[in-house]
Every structure is written in structure tokens, then in C-alpha cells.
Write a protein that holds these residues in place. Structure first.
Motif, PDB file in Angstrom:
ATOM      1  N   GLY A 190       0.842  -1.196   0.000  1.00 35.45           N
ATOM      2  CA  GLY A 190       0.000   0.000   0.000  1.00 35.45           C
ATOM      3  C   GLY A 190       0.872   1.239   0.000  1.00 35.45           C
ATOM      4  N   PRO A 191       1.303   1.715  -1.176  1.00 36.33           N
ATOM      5  CA  PRO A 191       2.262   2.816  -1.216  1.00 36.33           C
ATOM      6  C   PRO A 191       1.682   4.192  -0.885  1.00 36.33           C
ATOM      7  N   SER A 192       0.373   4.342  -0.962  1.00 38.55           N
ATOM      8  CA  SER A 192      -0.183   5.702  -0.931  1.00 38.55           C
ATOM      9  C   SER A 192      -0.856   6.057   0.387  1.00 38.55           C
ATOM     10  N   SER A 193      -0.567   7.258   0.873  1.00 38.89           N
ATOM     11  CA  SER A 193      -1.242   7.730   2.078  1.00 38.89           C
ATOM     12  C   SER A 193      -2.662   8.183   1.749  1.00 38.89           C
ATOM     13  N   THR A 219       8.005   8.236   0.095  1.00 35.25           N
ATOM     14  CA  THR A 219       6.611   8.485   0.433  1.00 35.25           C
ATOM     15  C   THR A 219       5.830   7.185   0.633  1.00 35.25           C
ATOM     16  N   ALA A 220       6.540   6.068   0.716  1.00 30.78           N
ATOM     17  CA  ALA A 220       5.852   4.792   0.927  1.00 30.78           C
ATOM     18  C   ALA A 220       4.981   4.868   2.169  1.00 30.78           C
ATOM     19  N   TYR A 221       3.731   4.460   2.042  1.00 33.33           N
ATOM     20  CA  TYR A 221       2.868   4.415   3.221  1.00 33.33           C
ATOM     21  C   TYR A 221       3.167   3.106   3.965  1.00 33.33           C
ATOM     22  N   ALA A 222       2.901   1.990   3.301  1.00 31.76           N
ATOM     23  CA  ALA A 222       3.302   0.684   3.832  1.00 31.76           C
ATOM     24  C   ALA A 222       2.980   0.565   5.324  1.00 31.76           C
ATOM     25  N   GLU A 223       1.704   0.704   5.616  1.00 28.12           N
ATOM     26  CA  GLU A 223       1.243   0.711   7.000  1.00 28.12           C
ATOM     27  C   GLU A 223       1.625  -0.588   7.715  1.00 28.12           C
ATOM     28  N   THR A 224       2.045  -0.452   8.958  1.00 32.16           N
ATOM     29  CA  THR A 224       2.423  -1.627   9.747  1.00 32.16           C
ATOM     30  C   THR A 224       1.300  -2.657   9.771  1.00 32.16           C
ATOM     31  N   TYR A 242       3.592   3.855  12.159  1.00 33.96           N
ATOM     32  CA  TYR A 242       2.322   3.591  11.482  1.00 33.96           C
ATOM     33  C   TYR A 242       2.651   3.387  10.004  1.00 33.96           C
ATOM     34  N   VAL A 243       3.593   4.222   9.532  1.00 33.97           N
ATOM     35  CA  VAL A 243       3.994   4.266   8.130  1.00 33.97           C
ATOM     36  C   VAL A 243       5.445   3.818   8.052  1.00 33.97           C
ATOM     37  N   ASN A 244       5.781   2.980   7.083  1.00 34.45           N
ATOM     38  CA  ASN A 244       7.127   2.411   6.999  1.00 34.45           C
ATOM     39  C   ASN A 244       7.795   2.714   5.659  1.00 34.45           C
ATOM     40  N   PRO A 245       8.331   3.926   5.524  1.00 38.31           N
ATOM     41  CA  PRO A 245       8.987   4.275   4.263  1.00 38.31           C
ATOM     42  C   PRO A 245      10.266   3.466   4.070  1.00 38.31           C
ATOM     43  N   LEU A 246      10.715   3.371   2.823  1.00 37.58           N
ATOM     44  CA  LEU A 246      11.966   2.668   2.525  1.00 37.58           C
ATOM     45  C   LEU A 246      13.118   3.648   2.302  1.00 37.58           C
ATOM     46  N   ALA A 247      12.808   4.921   2.479  1.00 40.50           N
ATOM     47  CA  ALA A 247      13.851   5.937   2.447  1.00 40.50           C
ATOM     48  C   ALA A 247      13.345   7.111   3.257  1.00 40.50           C
ATOM     49  N   GLN A 296      13.188  12.834   8.675  1.00 41.74           N
ATOM     50  CA  GLN A 296      12.039  13.452   9.364  1.00 41.74           C
ATOM     51  C   GLN A 296      11.086  12.410   9.961  1.00 41.74           C
ATOM     52  N   THR A 297      11.267  11.156   9.612  1.00 43.91           N
ATOM     53  CA  THR A 297      10.317  10.113  10.027  1.00 43.91           C
ATOM     54  C   THR A 297      10.809   9.429  11.296  1.00 43.91           C
ATOM     55  N   HIS A 298       9.981   9.423  12.317  1.00 44.43           N
ATOM     56  CA  HIS A 298      10.369   8.753  13.564  1.00 44.43           C
ATOM     57  C   HIS A 298       9.190   8.011  14.163  1.00 44.43           C
ATOM     58  N   ARG A 299       9.518   6.941  14.877  1.00 45.68           N
ATOM     59  CA  ARG A 299       8.455   6.200  15.551  1.00 45.68           C
ATOM     60  C   ARG A 299       7.835   7.062  16.646  1.00 45.68           C
TER      61      ARG A 299
END
Lengths: 641, 641
Positions: free
Chosen positions: B313-316, B331-336, B383-388, B392-395
Motif C-alpha cells: 500500500g504505497p499511498s497515504s 513516500t511509501a505508506y506501507a502501513e504496519t 504507522y507508516v514504513n517508508p523505505l527511504a 524526518q520520520t520517527h516512531r
């Protein structure tokens, strides 16, 4: 940049040059025959002309818009220019009609703005930040100057002088005057033009006031917003977060005094028009602080924030600048007007210092980022000029905000001025095209004839016609893209390296009638690499030949363009194709695409992709989207092995 | 997929496996000691527990939310599982308390939903599309089943059975019943679980009804919207344009009957839960049309729309799927939760057909896309697991929509079930970890002891304990990533190729007490390439070792990661680092970055970039963002020469 005080080189009047070439001359004709009439029709049909009758009633559609005068003014300016090279009694009369309407719409005090006369008559000068009043005034002034210079008629000039005189009473540092300036710069450069044409110092001082006042604390736009008690015309209220507030202020370059500005920020067109005025004033006022500011901003723009095409302003969010090296290709905004503005600025920088760096950017922007804005038939326009497309982007006939079409029209209609500069003892050749020019070197009149197939071929011959021998320096621009120029004077080779001065080969001698200069600028196909911090171009290469940036388009390359790879040592062959895109040099060679027959139905695998050969055909970037819709890319992936 | 009717292999109870390893066991403990108590606290503090008292008054904050029961139910489920492996009287009592609140909140007719009891009491079942009622019911049912199976207490099971009984009266094909189904699938798989635990066919039939009815024309959600006369809970009205309408319907997989669905579309978690139920019903009902539908959807997902990490699921925008090969990294959404759902689905597919393809994806998703969702200290979640990431992205500790933390908790707390399957004459080993398992092969009890350092090392030893000799087939999964497995039975090499069956080495023999099997799965560092249509990964390579996908992180690589390039032949060396990230195998080697000293202050140039050597250190993807904030990339640019 030590010679600006001497003013050795002056711009020339655009009328001094007659194009005789197959590249620009047909385009200028197209603008005259297609674009200018079409734009008038659009102005007429959308109500921009009739609004000048001031008979709009509340509820009536369309409601006059705040920037309508600017569209009309740019059309007036372009149409005036076209009269110079191609007299046309009908167009002349049409201009007179429109000018009469403008004159009649002018208020007793000199004010001239339809929106704030009929739609919101009580709100004149209450929203300098967003309402474009002084911006529209600036374009009217430019039109008035252009119309006078071409036709000798003072009809529009008198109107805009009255308007400028009135504006000079409203704005300024004196008690009772508003200490404001316009959210969309333009009037500043227009006032310098008005000063140069009329000789009236008042206009120069008013321009100087606007420039000096801009960004001085306390910020005018914020005081104004408080006084107004409402959001601006476009609805923005002041952001609360510091970072957003800074961006909000940068949007119109009012975040700090202009001499302190070190980075190009905000709305790109606004920035260009501001820097034009700063360069104009630097020259007129011999102000080294403005020269330095311009030079810093130029360096920043060209080394951190400019597309290879000369397009500037990557973001649609602010129609402008973002951060260093942020130059996405598919989403590039790169507004046509911003590229036009960059040509204007480069031209002014060139007259502060005759340095090939400025002329290089001028040429690069003109042939690529500006020219892409108009279709080959002269009828359709890009507002936004991406460097890659999946096939959804196409030129349109007109825009609600119609700034770009007339901006291209006025630039191309007055293109001659960018070819040369002249001085007491110097002539500089900036651009190359088959043409005739009447130049003035001190007391001497010099007829200069250029013969060349530029930009398709780099062989250029210049023939000089002089009534009597004259000693002066002829400066021939050696483009930055050219590594091995060959120069001959009357057939005798002159070593370029020995006479190169800031990107110009300078030949000082006593020139005789009949002297000729041959300049050969070899145009190999060149690969361009972007700074590694430009993430969007990582692993990619662009193709350039002469001043032209190339692109691949689906019409010639029936493969997924984002999978196309160009081997690192693969030669590409230029060939002129007279029947394609009105005649262009295409580049052709071998390239690779993934061999999908080598993939099973899987998404990931451990074996590297096998490539297969394909043909690559590149066309000049400016000519894209003139055939069937399809994808396009400037930056092509490069294959190392 | 011909053997599903024989049901040779059955899932095992999660309690059958005791982890004794240093990878999973500490994580399961962490979930028990940190995550489960923390989640209760969050449920308590956010009002999710007290809302069950049904004493909410209009205007009171917080207002109970429609999906609160689902968060609580997943916590109940996870907590129940944890009691099985680690009895805890306090937690047991806490569960009893919450269950008592749930029982008290149940309405006389069996209905159990706080929002539609106290906030909008008149609107029960009026917005199946958006209001999550049946979804929450499904999670409560799963919790009831889990609590009963672990504790033997029927307290919660009785509540959810009453609720399910009531739901069965409301929904169905009979006159007077609503022909609806839930916009967020979940109840369908829950009802199958309830059927398996209680043996009551009614629940199976209701699940079958929901699945069969979904997407049948006329579309229920559109009839419902018309009847309701208002937009759904989340405000959407029906889009007018055909393309948007199709996407709107696909969002909850109600665009066509499930057996006709050929592409994975819409919200990814919803899709996974739907496919789980379809697989469950395929098995229970021996329905080849559902098997085929599942198989088609599986193929589509895994060959066109799955990240290398098993993220989906790539899209938010829709928390879900877009188009084939659209797998952006930053921008990968890739929800847990979607990854958790994929593990659930893969596990079910494995019991339709014991094919290593399913177990491969299960393992890949578990070790990468799921595990990245939880921090090493068990307290923070993606919640979201980008591959790059640019840094700015943190748990975070918790989310307003708190579906992911308890979903990870319930998966890890019941992880044992994914290790093996058992049947009358077969045992399959799907995953490898030091552990003890009590399995049933026909009439025989088999104690299986695994010893391994998996996933850090591929040497695995299995010891079998049997009361008496027994003939059965031991199926050992040979992971898809392993090309040269070595297998020994009691020290004697068995040629894997000779006994390989759909990704499993099948050794059928009479097994004796004390027999041992040694499996060596060599784990070289492997480079992974993506299908060339995955534009985001063009020119890039990913690193994998064993089941683990690796990434580079700023903490180890103080260079711009998007400029880092890995030469094509450069070996990378694995080394276990006990002190880093709780002990991980790092990959290290030489790589290149642009030599910026070789660039002047220019943006474009004709000379190719010079590279300089740098050190590359990669860590397992699941472990990223556990040190100082910084950039991260899974797909690294590959340098050909």
C-alpha cells in the motif's frame, strides 16, 4: 565588475537589428501574425478591453480582475515593438483605440486601474501586498515608453506619465506619503525606463525609493494588513510559525532590505523583476552596494537554483524558489515569465559588466526555458515548463492568469536589443544569427552583417561596413559551451586564448569597410552532468549541442523513457531534419532499455537486469510537445558499462 | 493447489512453541513487559476503557470514537496470548475487569458498541461503509476466542457469541434482513475463528454471506448512502467522475464480487483482512473459486505491488494500493497493520497449499515490514514504513488511530503458530529459531528442538523426540533467498534437489527418538534488483542477507545517502556486532560518493563526476531509527564501473 561607472557599453535599440535568419525571423513573424492578434482577441473576448469603459455593474460577469491591465499592457508593448519592424496601419489604429480607452479611463488625479475604480472604488492602495496595483502601473508605463519609442506618439506616454506623477505624490518618505511598495515588483524597472525616455529624474528617484524602502523594518505589508484589518486580496493571513512567516515574507522579497539579500527566494517572476530594477539603479546611480547585491544573487541563482534550461522557480506552491539544488524535473514549475524575467536581468547584468557569464545564461534561457513556452505555430503556450513529463502536460491557448503569452510576445518582438551592445570605442556581439544591424561606435556608424546557420551550426561570418576606418574593439562572445573556437579576421587566424576577456574575444584595431570576421564555434554533442546534490538528476545526463538543451520524446522513442539508458561512451550524431518540427537538428544514436523478455513474472530478483539495444533520438527541448502527446525527459539515465 | 481438500497440514496452536532464542524471545518478552502494559495505559488514558461505562454525556471530552473497541480488542487479544506463555495473575485480573465492563456495556439484544449506544444511539447500522461497527465486532470476536483458548474462561467468548448471534439476525439474505457488509473487513475472518472454536455453523454461514454478498450489484453502500441521505461517517459523498467512482468503490473492495476481483486495490489493511477470510472460507467450504481468486490476488500483489520489505500500500491518500509498480520509497505508506495483515494472509495461503512462495513472503514481511513497526525498546511504533527517509520520520508512542501498536503486539505474542504446520503424516517447518515445540503427527507426539542463530546465521539443527518410531514426512522450508542449502539427516547428506517440493525439502522416513536434522542455509550478502518498471528503484540495488533486508542509515554513514553509490562488484562483509542495536549483523564494505572537491561552484558541467571511496555500513531495515535521527535508504545507487 569595475567598469560599470565608465558605461563603456550601452544596450542598443531593438530596431537597430533586422533578423534575416531562419530561426528567429520566422518566430518573430509568427508572433506578429499569430500571437499578437490572438492575444488581442483573447483580451477582447475575456473582457479585458471593454472593462476600460468603466461601465461594470455589481453582479455583472466577468468581474474585472486586478491584473487585467498588465496583460493588456504587455500586449500593447509587444504590438508596439512589432510596428517597428513591420509597419501596419490597422494595428497602429487598433493601438490608438485601446490607448484612447485607457486615457478615458484615467481618473482626474491620474489614477488608472479598472478594478479599484469600478469594483472596489474605496480600497485604492489598501492592499499593496496582493492587489497588483503598482505592478499593473509598471506594465502600463513600459507600454507607454515602448509605444512612444516606436511610433513617436505621446498618447500613451502622456497617460502613464500622469499616472506616474500621481503615484509619486502618493508614495515616498515625505510626511503624508505612504511608505509602501508593491508586492509584485515591476514598477521599479518601469520607472527607470520612463526616466531614461523622459529624462525626468523624479521617476528615477521614485524607483530608488521603492527599492530602498523594500524590506525595511517595520515591514510595510504587515502594518498595512493590521490597518486593513482583513486578509489580503488573495486571502492570506500572517502565518504564526516563524519558518512559515519567513517564507511568507520571502514570497515577495520583502523579508529584508534588498542590499542584505543573499539568496534568491520567493516568487520567481517577482524576484527577477526586482533584480532587474536593482541592476538598473546600480547602473544609473553608480551604487556599488546594489552591484554587489545583484552579483551575489546572480551567483546564488546560477550555481544553486537554476534548471539547465534556464527555467527557474521549481515549486508551484509559491511559483518560485525552494532550497538549494531542489530541481525536480517532472514537477518543475519553471514559469515561462520567470525565464523571460531572467533574460531581462541577464541583459542588465551584462551592461554592468560585459561578462560572458551573463550572456551565457541569457542565451541558455532564451533558446530553452523561454522558447519552450510557445508552440511552433505560435498559438499555444506553456505557463509551466517541466523537464520531464509522463505525457499529461500540454501547451494551452490561454490562461486565466495570462501573464506568459504576452511576455513571450514582447520579448521576441524586441529581440534585436539582445544581439549587441555598443560604446564609444567598443562593440560587443552577444548572440549570433543571420541579421543586419546598424550600430554606433562613438561617432562612427557601423553596419554589421551576420551570416550563420546558428543555432544549428557554429560557423559565423560577420561583415563590417564603415563609411571611414575607425579604431575600436570588436568583442565577440565565445559561448561557455564552446571549447575550441576558431577566429579569423580577414582570413587570418587570431588566437582566441590570446584575446579572451571575460568570455569575449576582443579584437581592437582600426576597422575598415569590408573587413570580415569568421568565427567558428564547433558544436559537438555534449553531455551535461548536474551537481551531485541535485538529487533529481542523479545518475542522469543531459544532452546539449551549441546553446540547445535536448530532450527525448515518446514521438521518436517508443520505449518507457524513464527506463532508457545512454551508455557512457555512446556517440550521438547530429543531423538537420528539414521536415521535422519546422526543421531541427536531431541527435541520434544507440541506447539501451531493459530486456523485459529476460524477466519472469517477478518483482525482485538477484540477477542484474539485462539490457537490449534501442535507438535514441533527441530533439531540442524547446520543440517538445508539438507532435502527438507523450512522455518527455531532459535528463536521461546514463549507463556506465 | 490441489491438496486443500485433504487438509494434510493444519496450523498449530501458538502455545505449542516455546522460543528459546535471542531474536524473537526477547522481543516477545518486550511486548509482554513493555508494549502490552503501555497499550493498556494508553487505552485507559485516552478514555477507551472508561467509555465502556456508557456514561458519556453530549459535550463531554473525549467523545468516544467509532473504532475504539477495535484498539481495546486487539489489546485484549495480545494480552490473552501473553498469559499463555507467561501466566500473570494481575494481568489476568485486569482482563477480567475490562471484560466485565464490556459485558455490562452489552445491550439487551446483544449489541455492543459504545459510539452507537451513547453518541449516536439512533444511527446503529446506518453507515456500514464508514462507521466500522462490524469491524469492531470482528476484533471483539477475535479477542473473545483468544481469551477463551488461553484461559478457558468463557466470559468474553459468551459476550461476543451473543453479539455475533444478534448480528446474524440483522444481516443476511432473508426477508427483513440487511443485505449489507462492513466497509472495513475483519468480521468475516473473525466469524470463521468463532466457528472453529465453537463449532457453530451459523458463524461460518454468516461469514460466507458477508463474503458472497460483497460487491454484488446493486451496491449496498450506495443504496445505504441514498437511504441515509447524508454523507458517510467520514464525509465522503459519491464522486461523479467514473474513474474516481471506481477508486471510491475499490477503496473497500466492494467494487465487484470477490470472486471476480483480479487486482489488489484500495485500502491495504482492509484488502488483507478480506483475503484472509476468503482463504479461510476457501478451506472450510472447499471452494475452488475462492482458492482461485486468492491465488490470483496473491500473484498480483507479490509480482506487482509489494515492497521488498513486504510493506504494501504505497499511498497515504487511500492508505493503500495505486498502480502496478508504483512503489515510491520516501513516500511509501506501507502501513504496519497492512504488513501484519499480509502475514495473516500468507499463513492462511500456506494452509491451502504448502508452497514456499507463501512462507517466503510471510518470513520476508515478518522480519522486515512488520518488525520495522516497533522500536527496539518496544515503546514506539511506526504507522507508516517508508523505505527511504531524509531524517524526518520517527516512531511515535501512540496514534490517534491506534491500530498498529496492538496489531504488532498480538502478532508477536502469538508468533509460535507460524513456525510449523502439522498433519496426519507430515510436519512442515516454516520458520527457523531456537525453540522447542510440541507437535502432533497423526497419533504421535513429536517434540521438536531447533537450535540456530537465525536470522544471523543459517546453520540450523533440529532434534526430534518421539515416544516411539513414526513414519511421516518432515518438510523443511528452503527459503527462496537460499541457493545452496545443505541438508543432513543424522549426519548423512541428503541432496536437497532430490527431495524439493514447492520450496520444502521433504524427508519421508520412519523417524526415531534422537534423530537429528542439520540444515545449513548459507547467507551470502545478496544484491536485489527491482523490476525495471519500478521507477523509484531504477539504477539502485538493495542488500539482503538471509531473510533480512538491509538499509543504510546516517548514523553509520556520514555522507548524503542519496549520493552514495555501491560499485557493482564490491563485496560486503557481514559481521555480528553484539553491542550495536541489541546485536545485529552489519554489512560493511567500500562504496563511493561524489568527490565534491572536484566540483567548482557550478551547477552543471560537461565532465563526469569523480568519485571517491567511502565506507558503507548497512544495518537490518527493521532496526532503523533506533539511534540518532537521520536519513535512511534501502535502495542504494549502484555504480557500474
Amino acid at each position: 565588475m569595475d567598469n560599470y561607472k565608465q558605461r563603456r557599453l550601452q544596450p542598443i535599440a531593438f530596431q537597430a537589428v533586422q533578423f534575416r535568419d531562419t530561426f528567429w525571423q520566422p518566430r518573430i513573424e509568427l508572433v506578429r501574425e499569430q500571437t499578437i492578434p490572438f492575444e488581442y482577441l483573447q483580451c477582447k473576448e475575456t473582457g479585458r478591453i471593454d472593462a476600460l469603459r468603466l461601465d461594470w455593474e455589481p453582479g455583472q460577469e466577468p468581474t474585472p480582475h486586478i491584473f487585467w491591465e498588465s496583460d493588456l499592457a504587455k500586449w500593447l508593448e509587444a504590438a508596439s515593438y512589432s510596428l517597428a519592424t513591420h509597419p501596419d496601419a490597422d494595428l497602429d489604429a487598433l493601438l490608438d483605440q485601446v490607448i484612447a480607452l485607457l486615457a478615458a479611463a484615467q481618473q482626474p488625479d491620474g489614477y488608472l486601474n479598472v478594478y479599484f475604480t469600478v469594483v472596489e472604488p474605496g480600497r485604492r492602495w489598501t492592499d499593496l501586498r496582493d492587489a497588483h496595483e503598482l505592478y499593473c502601473a509598471g506594465h502600463l508605463i513600459e507600454a507607454g515608453v515602448a509605444h512612444f519609442e516606436v511610433t513617436g506618439k505621446r498618447t500613451l506616454l502622456a497617460v502613464v506619465q500622469r499616472y506616474a506623477d500621481y503615484i509619486a505624490t502618493v508614495f515616498g518618505p515625505e510626511p503624508g506619503q505612504k511608505r509602501g511598495y508593491c508586492g509584485h515588483e515591476e514598477i521599479e524597472l518601469a520607472l527607470v525606463r520612463l526616466y531614461r525616455t523622459t529624462g525626468d529624474q523624479k521617476y528615477l528617484r521614485l524607483s530608488q525609493y521603492f527599492i530602498d524602502e523594500r524590506g525595511q523594518p517595520p515591514l510595510y505589508f504587515e502594518q498595512e494588513a493590521t490597518e486593513r484589518g482583513t486578509p489580503g486580496f488573495f486571502g492570506e493571513t500572517l502565518p504564526e510559525r516563524a519558518e512559515q512567516l519567513a517564507m511568507f515574507r520571502q514570497y515577495n522579497q520583502s523579508h529584508q532590505p534588498v542590499r542584505e539579500q543573499r539568496e534568491v527566494v520567493g516568487h520567481a517572476v517577482r524576484a527577477m523583476y526586482l533584480y532587474c530594477a536593482m541592476a538598473d539603479l546600480a547602473l544609473e546611480l553608480h551604487d556599488p552596494s546594489l552591484v554587489q547585491a545583484c552579483e551575489r544573487l546572480w551567483q546564488h541563482l546560477t550555481t544553486k537554483r537554476m534548471y539547465l534550461t534556464g527555467g527557474i522557480g521549481p515549486s508551484s506552491a509559491n511559483e518560485g524558489f525552494t532550497t538549494d539544488y531542489d530541481l525536480p524535473n517532472e514537477t518543475a514549475y519553471a514559469e515561462t515569465c520567470a525565464a523571460v524575467g531572467l533574460v531581462f536581468w541577464a541583459h542588465r547584468m551584462l551592461h554592468l559588466d560585459c561578462d560572458g557569464r551573463y550572456a551565457d545564461v541569457l542565451e541558455q534561457t532564451l533558446y530553452n526555458g523561454v522558447l519552450s513556452g510557445i508552440s511552433l505555430d505560435g498559438k499555444k503556450f506553456f505557463y509551466v515548463n517541466p523537464l520531464a513529463s509522463t505525457g499529461q502536460t500540454h501547451r494551452q491557448e490561454w490562461f486565466g492568469c495570462a501573464c506568459c503569452p504576452p511576455n513571450i510576445a514582447r520579448l521576441l518582438s524586441s529581440l534585436g536589443q539582445y544581439m549587441y551592445s555598443q560604446g564609444d570605442a567598443e562593440v560587443a556581439v552577444h548572440l549570433y544569427a543571420t541579421s543586419e544591424a546598424r550600430l554606433q561606435v562613438g561617432a562612427h556608424t557601423l553596419m554589421m552583417r551576420q551570416q550563420t546557420q546558428y543555432p544549428w551550426d557554429g560557423a559565423i561570418r560577420l561583415d563590417l561596413e564603415l563609411a571611414s576606418p575607425a579604431r575600436f574593439a570588436l568583442k565577440l562572445r565565445i559561448p561557455g559551451w564552446c571549447t575550441r573556437p576558431v577566429l579569423r579576421v580577414n582570413g587570418v587566424v587570431v588566437e582566441v586564448a590570446s584575446c579572451l576577456e571575460k568570455g569575449y574575444a576582443r579584437i581592437e584595431r582600426t576597422w575598415q569597410n569590408g573587413d570580415s570576421v569568421e568565427l567558428h564555434l564547433p558544436m559537438p554533442v555534449t553531455r551535461i552532468y548536474a551537481h551531485p546534490a541535485v538529487v533529481a538528476d542523479t545518475g542522469c545526463v543531459a544532452l546539449q549541442r551549441g546553446p540547445l538543451v535536448y530532450c527525448v520524446e515518446s514521438a521518436d522513442n517508443p520505449v518507457p523513457l524513464n527506463q532508457l539508458q545512454l551508455p557512457v561512451d555512446q556517440p550521438l550524431h547530429p543531423e538537420f531534419k528539414p521536415d521535422i518540427l519546422n526543421g531541427v537538428v536531431m541527435l541520434q544514436g544507440s541506447a539501451c532499455v531493459p530486456d523485459l523478455t529476460d524477466w519472469n513474472d517477478c518483482l525482485y530478483r538477484t540477477r542484474k537486469l539485462r539490457m537490449q539495444e534501442t535507438r535514441l533520438t533527441a530533439i531540442p527541448y524547446f520543440a517538445w510537445d508539438n507532435r502527438q502527446p507523450g512522455a518527455m525527459r531532459v535528463w536521461i539515465r546514463e549507463l556506465s558499462i
